[in-house]
Scaffold this motif. Sequence first.
Motif, PDB file in Angstrom:
ATOM      1  N   ASP A 274       0.824  -1.222   0.000  1.00  0.00           N
ATOM      2  CA  ASP A 274       0.000   0.000   0.000  1.00  0.00           C
ATOM      3  C   ASP A 274       0.854   1.266   0.000  1.00  0.00           C
ATOM      4  N   ASN A 275       1.991   1.205  -0.680  1.00  0.00           N
ATOM      5  CA  ASN A 275       2.894   2.359  -0.734  1.00  0.00           C
ATOM      6  C   ASN A 275       3.008   2.816  -2.187  1.00  0.00           C
ATOM      7  N   LEU A 276       2.199   3.796  -2.542  1.00  0.00           N
ATOM      8  CA  LEU A 276       2.142   4.280  -3.927  1.00  0.00           C
ATOM      9  C   LEU A 276       3.461   4.915  -4.347  1.00  0.00           C
ATOM     10  N   VAL A 277       4.108   5.610  -3.418  1.00  0.00           N
ATOM     11  CA  VAL A 277       5.380   6.276  -3.731  1.00  0.00           C
ATOM     12  C   VAL A 277       6.438   5.239  -4.120  1.00  0.00           C
ATOM     13  N   ALA A 278       6.522   4.140  -3.335  1.00  0.00           N
ATOM     14  CA  ALA A 278       7.493   3.086  -3.643  1.00  0.00           C
ATOM     15  C   ALA A 278       7.184   2.453  -4.997  1.00  0.00           C
ATOM     16  N   TYR A 279       5.898   2.199  -5.238  1.00  0.00           N
ATOM     17  CA  TYR A 279       5.491   1.583  -6.498  1.00  0.00           C
ATOM     18  C   TYR A 279       5.889   2.465  -7.684  1.00  0.00           C
ATOM     19  N   ILE A 280       5.573   3.766  -7.591  1.00  0.00           N
ATOM     20  CA  ILE A 280       5.891   4.697  -8.691  1.00  0.00           C
ATOM     21  C   ILE A 280       7.407   4.802  -8.878  1.00  0.00           C
ATOM     22  N   SER A 281       8.143   4.824  -7.757  1.00  0.00           N
ATOM     23  CA  SER A 281       9.611   4.923  -7.826  1.00  0.00           C
ATOM     24  C   SER A 281      10.196   3.762  -8.622  1.00  0.00           C
ATOM     25  N   ILE A 282       9.686   2.545  -8.363  1.00  0.00           N
ATOM     26  CA  ILE A 282      10.181   1.365  -9.088  1.00  0.00           C
ATOM     27  C   ILE A 282       9.742   1.416 -10.545  1.00  0.00           C
ATOM     28  N   LYS A 283       8.491   1.747 -10.754  1.00  0.00           N
ATOM     29  CA  LYS A 283       7.923   1.801 -12.119  1.00  0.00           C
ATOM     30  C   LYS A 283       8.715   2.774 -12.999  1.00  0.00           C
ATOM     31  N   GLU A 284       9.069   3.922 -12.439  1.00  0.00           N
ATOM     32  CA  GLU A 284       9.776   4.944 -13.215  1.00  0.00           C
ATOM     33  C   GLU A 284      11.217   4.541 -13.546  1.00  0.00           C
ATOM     34  N   LEU A 285      11.763   3.613 -12.766  1.00  0.00           N
ATOM     35  CA  LEU A 285      13.117   3.121 -13.049  1.00  0.00           C
ATOM     36  C   LEU A 285      13.135   2.145 -14.229  1.00  0.00           C
ATOM     37  N   GLU A 286      11.943   1.666 -14.615  1.00  0.00           N
ATOM     38  CA  GLU A 286      11.766   0.774 -15.774  1.00  0.00           C
ATOM     39  C   GLU A 286      12.728  -0.427 -15.746  1.00  0.00           C
ATOM     40  N   PRO A 287      12.718  -1.201 -14.661  1.00  0.00           N
ATOM     41  CA  PRO A 287      13.660  -2.334 -14.589  1.00  0.00           C
ATOM     42  C   PRO A 287      13.261  -3.483 -15.505  1.00  0.00           C
ATOM     43  N   ASP A 288      14.281  -4.204 -15.989  1.00  0.00           N
ATOM     44  CA  ASP A 288      14.036  -5.463 -16.694  1.00  0.00           C
ATOM     45  C   ASP A 288      13.884  -6.604 -15.691  1.00  0.00           C
ATOM     46  N   PHE A 289      14.573  -6.474 -14.541  1.00  0.00           N
ATOM     47  CA  PHE A 289      14.483  -7.460 -13.452  1.00  0.00           C
ATOM     48  C   PHE A 289      14.493  -6.743 -12.118  1.00  0.00           C
ATOM     49  N   ILE A 290      13.814  -7.348 -11.155  1.00  0.00           N
ATOM     50  CA  ILE A 290      13.958  -6.936  -9.759  1.00  0.00           C
ATOM     51  C   ILE A 290      14.624  -8.112  -9.042  1.00  0.00           C
ATOM     52  N   ILE A 291      15.829  -7.896  -8.528  1.00  0.00           N
ATOM     53  CA  ILE A 291      16.586  -8.936  -7.829  1.00  0.00           C
ATOM     54  C   ILE A 291      16.472  -8.688  -6.325  1.00  0.00           C
ATOM     55  N   VAL A 292      16.097  -9.729  -5.586  1.00  0.00           N
ATOM     56  CA  VAL A 292      15.844  -9.596  -4.148  1.00  0.00           C
ATOM     57  C   VAL A 292      16.706 -10.589  -3.380  1.00  0.00           C
TER      58      VAL A 292
END
Length: 307
Positions: free
Chosen positions: A72-90
Motif C-alpha cells: 500500500d505504498n504508492l510512492v514506492a510503487y511509482i519509484s520502481i515503475k519509473e526506473l523501468e527495470p528489466d528485473f527486480i533482484i531480491v
Amino acid sequence: MKKIVFMGTPSYASKILEELLKNRDKYEVVGIFTQEDKPVGRKQILTPPHIKQFCIDNSLNIPIFQPKKLKDNLVAYISIKELEPDFIIVAAYGQILPKEILAIAPCINLHASILPEYRGASPIQEGILNDDKYLGVTSMFMEEGLDCGDILGFSYLKNKKDLYVSEAFEKLSIIAANLTITTLENYDNVKPIKQNSSEASYCKKIKKDDGEVDFTCAKNLFLKYKAYNFWPQIFLSSGLKLKEIDLLEEDSQNNEGEILEINGDNIVVGCKKGSIKIKTLQAPSKNAISSVDYIKGQRLKIKDILK
C-alpha cells in the motif's frame, strides 16, 4: 544492457550487488531498496543497513530507497515503475513484495536454502541447527506467498563440523552472487520448476531468547553454538554466556552441567548425553574470561555444577 532494481539489506545482499556491479557491461543497477536506518547498541546510534553502508563506502552513485513498507505504498510503487527495470533482484530484503510490484518486472529472489526447505527468515541458521549435510542457495521467481515461487536454479555448500554461521553466510553470499549472474545469463533458456509445497518447512526470525541452552544434549548445544555464535550467542538461564566451545563426544551419560575436567586452557562439562569443552565464559555485564579463571573465581571444582 538489462536494468536492475536491487532489494537487499545485510552483507549477504551486498555481495550479490557487488557481483552485479562487476558485470556493468551487461547489467545496470538503477536503484537499490533496503530497510530503514536503525538505532544500534547501548547508545542507540542510527546505523544504515549493510548494503547502504557498502554504497557509501564505495561512493556508488545509485539511488537508494528505504521505505518503511512496500505494501500500500504508492510512492514506492511509482519509484520502481519509473526506473523501468528489466528485473527486480531480491536478497534478504526483509519485506514481502506486494502483487503490484511483482507485476512490474520478473522478480527473482536469492534464498539461502534448498527450497522448499526453510522458507522464511533464518534458513542458514536452521540448516546448521539441523546439522544438514548440505546448505545452499535457490534462485526463484517471487510470488505473493513466502518463498514459494518456481525455482530457477540451485547451488550447494557442504556443511562441516567447523562451519560456523559467519563463515556459512560469507560462503553462501559468494555462491548466491555467482548464482545470480548464472540465472540472469540463462534466463531465456531456464525452465522454472514448481516447488512441492507438501515438502515445505519454515523458519522464523531469530529472537534473543533462542540463544538459551541447557546441558541436556551436547550435540544440540554445539549446533546452537554454531548457528548462533554471531547473534544472539548461547547462554544458560542464569545469563552466563558459553563462548569458544567444542563438541567433545556425543555418547557419555552425565549429570547436567557437571564439571568433568579442568585443563590448562579449558574445562570439560558433562551433558545428560555427551560432553563439551569450554574455553571462554562471560557472566552478565562482565568481560569474557578464560573458563578456568571463571570457575576459580566462583570456587567451583570437578564434580560441581556449572550454572
